[in-house]
Design an enzyme around this catalytic site. Structure first.
Site, PDB file in Angstrom:
ATOM      1  N   HIS A  32      -4.972  -5.022   6.569  1.00  0.00           N
ATOM      2  CA  HIS A  32      -6.357  -4.643   6.854  1.00  0.00           C
ATOM      3  C   HIS A  32      -7.265  -5.811   6.555  1.00  0.00           C
ATOM      4  CE1 HIS A  32      -5.310  -3.459   2.719  1.00  0.00           C
ATOM      5  NE2 HIS A  32      -6.539  -3.847   2.397  1.00  0.00           N
ATOM      6  N   ASP A  81     -15.210   1.714   4.154  1.00  0.00           N
ATOM      7  CA  ASP A  81     -14.420   1.755   2.920  1.00  0.00           C
ATOM      8  C   ASP A  81     -14.928   2.895   2.039  1.00  0.00           C
ATOM      9  OD1 ASP A  81     -12.555  -0.606   1.326  1.00  0.00           O
ATOM     10  OD2 ASP A  81     -13.469   0.982   0.120  1.00  0.00           O
ATOM     11  N   CYS A 114       1.912   6.399   4.658  1.00  0.00           N
ATOM     12  CA  CYS A 114       0.945   5.303   4.586  1.00  0.00           C
ATOM     13  C   CYS A 114      -0.434   5.872   4.879  1.00  0.00           C
ATOM     14  CB  CYS A 114       1.313   4.223   5.599  1.00  0.00           C
ATOM     15  SG  CYS A 114       0.006   3.003   5.842  1.00  0.00           S
ATOM     16  N   GLY A 121      -4.728  -8.641  -5.007  1.00  0.00           N
ATOM     17  CA  GLY A 121      -5.289  -7.307  -5.230  1.00  0.00           C
ATOM     18  C   GLY A 121      -5.045  -6.335  -4.092  1.00  0.00           C
ATOM     19  N   CYS A 150      -2.013   4.547   8.105  1.00  0.00           N
ATOM     20  CA  CYS A 150      -1.410   5.148   9.311  1.00  0.00           C
ATOM     21  C   CYS A 150      -1.982   6.542   9.531  1.00  0.00           C
ATOM     22  CB  CYS A 150       0.106   5.225   9.185  1.00  0.00           C
ATOM     23  SG  CYS A 150       0.965   3.676   9.539  1.00  0.00           S
ATOM     24  N   ASN A 206      -6.324  -9.410   1.900  1.00  0.00           N
ATOM     25  CA  ASN A 206      -5.583  -9.565   0.648  1.00  0.00           C
ATOM     26  C   ASN A 206      -4.092  -9.387   0.904  1.00  0.00           C
ATOM     27  OD1 ASN A 206      -7.938  -9.836  -0.959  1.00  0.00           O
ATOM     28  ND2 ASN A 206      -8.218  -7.614  -0.986  1.00  0.00           N
ATOM     29  N   HIS A 224       1.793  -0.121  12.173  1.00  0.00           N
ATOM     30  CA  HIS A 224       2.000  -0.377  10.744  1.00  0.00           C
ATOM     31  C   HIS A 224       2.667  -1.735  10.521  1.00  0.00           C
ATOM     32  CE1 HIS A 224       2.618   0.634   6.494  1.00  0.00           C
ATOM     33  NE2 HIS A 224       3.750  -0.050   6.627  1.00  0.00           N
ATOM     34  N   THR A 231      -3.903  -3.221  -2.408  1.00  0.00           N
ATOM     35  CA  THR A 231      -3.532  -1.904  -2.936  1.00  0.00           C
ATOM     36  C   THR A 231      -2.999  -0.975  -1.858  1.00  0.00           C
ATOM     37  OG1 THR A 231      -5.797  -1.086  -2.668  1.00  0.00           O
ATOM     38  CG2 THR A 231      -5.231  -2.028  -4.816  1.00  0.00           C
ATOM     39  N   HIS A 259      -0.692  -1.694   4.319  1.00  0.00           N
ATOM     40  CA  HIS A 259      -0.838  -1.672   5.779  1.00  0.00           C
ATOM     41  C   HIS A 259      -1.935  -2.702   6.005  1.00  0.00           C
ATOM     42  CE1 HIS A 259      -1.392   0.875   9.696  1.00  0.00           C
ATOM     43  NE2 HIS A 259      -2.131  -0.231   9.823  1.00  0.00           N
TER      44      HIS A 259
HETATM   45  P1  5GP Z   1      -7.013  -3.782  -0.648  1.00  0.00           P
HETATM   46  O1  5GP Z   1      -7.352  -3.767  -2.122  1.00  0.00           O
HETATM   47  O2  5GP Z   1      -5.616  -3.259  -0.384  1.00  0.00           O
HETATM   48  O3  5GP Z   1      -7.283  -5.081   0.035  1.00  0.00           O
HETATM   49  O4  5GP Z   1      -8.051  -2.781   0.007  1.00  0.00           O
HETATM   50  C1  5GP Z   1      -7.832  -1.423   0.229  1.00  0.00           C
HETATM   51  C2  5GP Z   1      -9.185  -0.816   0.482  1.00  0.00           C
HETATM   52  O5  5GP Z   1      -9.015   0.452   1.069  1.00  0.00           O
HETATM   53  C3  5GP Z   1     -10.019  -0.599  -0.796  1.00  0.00           C
HETATM   54  O6  5GP Z   1     -11.257  -1.288  -0.669  1.00  0.00           O
HETATM   55  C4  5GP Z   1     -10.187   0.906  -0.879  1.00  0.00           C
HETATM   56  O7  5GP Z   1     -11.453   1.293  -1.363  1.00  0.00           O
HETATM   57  C5  5GP Z   1      -9.954   1.353   0.556  1.00  0.00           C
HETATM   58  N1  5GP Z   1      -9.357   2.672   0.665  1.00  0.00           N
HETATM   59  C6  5GP Z   1      -8.254   3.117   0.017  1.00  0.00           C
HETATM   60  N2  5GP Z   1      -7.978   4.375   0.366  1.00  0.00           N
HETATM   61  C7  5GP Z   1      -8.923   4.739   1.281  1.00  0.00           C
HETATM   62  C8  5GP Z   1      -9.161   5.938   2.018  1.00  0.00           C
HETATM   63  O8  5GP Z   1      -8.447   6.937   1.917  1.00  0.00           O
HETATM   64  N3  5GP Z   1     -10.228   5.934   2.867  1.00  0.00           N
HETATM   65  C9  5GP Z   1     -11.043   4.858   3.010  1.00  0.00           C
HETATM   66  N4  5GP Z   1     -12.061   4.967   3.854  1.00  0.00           N
HETATM   67  N5  5GP Z   1     -10.849   3.708   2.332  1.00  0.00           N
HETATM   68  C10 5GP Z   1      -9.799   3.649   1.480  1.00  0.00           C
HETATM   69 ZN    ZN Z   2       0.583   2.157   7.845  1.00  0.00          ZN
END
Ligand code: 5GP
Ligand code: ZN
Length: 113
Positions: free
Chosen positions: A99, A29, A3, A92, A6, A86, A45, A94, A97
């Site tokens: 957040h 982000d 993850c 959406g 994590c 989300n 997690h 992605t 975990h």
């Molecule tokens: P979700 O679409 O799941 O609500 O948001 C996931 C967010 O995590 C996205 O805005 C994406 O840009 C951010 N994100 C994904 N991988 C990483 C990473 O490795 N580092 C950072 N700082 N942000 C990440």
């Molecule tokens: Zn996690």
């Protein structure tokens, strides 16, 4: 566990950390959607909002309190900011975990996309 959040919480992957306490960590982000775009996560997690249990209520509260503190640090209390959580495909999500996105520094549209 494979993850990415994590790994960020464990500092195995670098991130721009802006806030941390015993239970919660927050970082910028990687693909910001606003001048301020910070991700707040529990160190524990939990895959989706569907998986939160009654005993996690305090932890979820700590995420919101972290958001409040980060908003203050960024002078966002007024004019304001948005928190987004989300859950699963239609929203959406992605990264699986949980957040909280803290978005601010520009006028937000409504309804969200
Ligand atoms: P979700 O679409 O799941 O609500 O948001 C996931 C967010 O995590 C996205 O805005 C994406 O840009 C951010 N994100 C994904 N991988 C990483 C990473 O490795 N580092 C950072 N700082 N942000 C990440
Ligand atoms: Zn996690």
């Amino acid at each position: 566990m494979d993850c990415i959040f994590c790994k960020i919480a464990a500092k195995q992957i670098p991130s721009a950390i802006v806030y941390e306490n015993e239970d919660v960590i927050a970082f910028r982000d990687i693909n910001p959607q606003a001048p301020v775009h910070i991700i707040i996560i529990p160190k524990q997690h939990i895959a989706t909002l569907n998986d939160i249990k009654p005993e996690d209520a305090q932890l979820v509260g700590k995420i919101v309190l972290a958001a409040q503190a980060i908003a203050k640090d960024n002078n966002l209390q007024n004019p304001g900011y948005r928190l987004v959580l989300n859950c699963n495909k239609d929203a959406g999500q992605t990264v699986f975990h949980i957040h909280c996105h803290l978005l601010g520094g520009r006028l937000m549209g409504w309804p969200p996309g």
